[in-house]
Design a protein around this motif. Sequence first.
Motif: not given
Length: 442
Positions: A387-399, A360-369, A294-296, A384-385
Amino acid sequence: MCKAVWIAAVLGLATAGGIAAQTPLPPPVTEADYGPIDPAEAKLGQLLFYDPVLSGNRNISCATCHHPKFATSDGLSLGLGEGGVGLGPDRHATARNTPEERIPRNATALFNLGAKAFTTLFHDGRIQADPTRKSGIRTPMDEDMVTGFSGVLSAQTMFPVLSPDEMAGHYSENDVAQAVRSGLITGPGGAWDIISKRVAAIPQYQAGFEAVYPHVAAGEEVRFTDISNAIAAFIAFEWRSDDSPFDAALRGEVPLSGLAADGAALFYGEAGCAGCHSGPFQTDHGFHATGAPQLGPGKAARFEHHSRDDGRMRVTGREEDRFAFRTPSLRNVARTGPWGHAGAHDDLRRFVADHVRGGAALDAYVRSAVLPDLPGGKPDWAVLDDPAERAALAAASRSGPALTEPELDALLAFLDSLTDPAALSGRLGVPDRVPSGLAVDR
């Protein structure tokens, strides 16, 4: 022909090789998947689609964010509406009237939206066909939704023209913006009425509506629903997409071969892509949390201060729908980047590799927008900056399992086989001029 042999033939395989036990291939797209189109209505809609007269400040058309040059999107991760100038990746903010915020979601492609299967639109599905409603459509307007829209494709046009950041303009910039800010949408003096009267005051448009719609020829005023219905007819005609190499294979004309066939076997087999990207248009029309970056500015109410986009939850209010977004159709996907509901990836290969791994890919995401400079807007990477928001986003998704490089090669070849050159170029094309005399985005 038995199913195993047919699937093998479509994929250009010498033997079934276990293919029969995998997800069935979709049936070929046929005329029955689409409704009838009036050519005169579509031609009228073409002019309206490219005419900036529909925007508050008469400077933005539908095509500004959905242009054939960029596969009916805009080539940006998050677009710039009111206050931006230029087209596609060249669009930029102006010092005289700087946009307040980026458009919070990636501009969706328009292919096959006129097909009968598309009864839910927008990333969060906030427009849905609903026969229990008087209008036949469920929208954020609830019971205030007016009748007269031909369907969901027509009704979706009402959102951009009412959005201050997209087409309406801000505060007291123009009469449309003033009406929107005052909550005047329908009825005399409302935003739609203002736009309709603008259009009808142009003789060529008035004549065009009289020729297409009997109620206008009989003396009724041009309504916003007439405008939106014509635009919907144009989109349905212009960007019907059912003539890709994969379509030819499904019709039994030319089988897929090489990497494209291998990729199709993966897609409909062990990679599991068809679990969501099912059916003739590679979408289940459902909603899934995939952990896309997520961005913007996000989607927040005026009293909220976060930069998060809760997706489908903003429509349903259900916690289980947080971060879920509508499964996009994959027709022409090789050309519709940047990819993701926020356009976080400018490279399809990287997107597919990250997509299958989910959060699971969020921590390695290369910002290329692809983001034009916007001074004074919300920070682009607030979610993405955090940690709590990023963790919640990751926890809701399937890997899922990571893909090998050869598997990525094959999947990309299959996705490219969904490309339809006729749909990409359009059928009516970009008009040389529009009846308002305003500049056409070319």
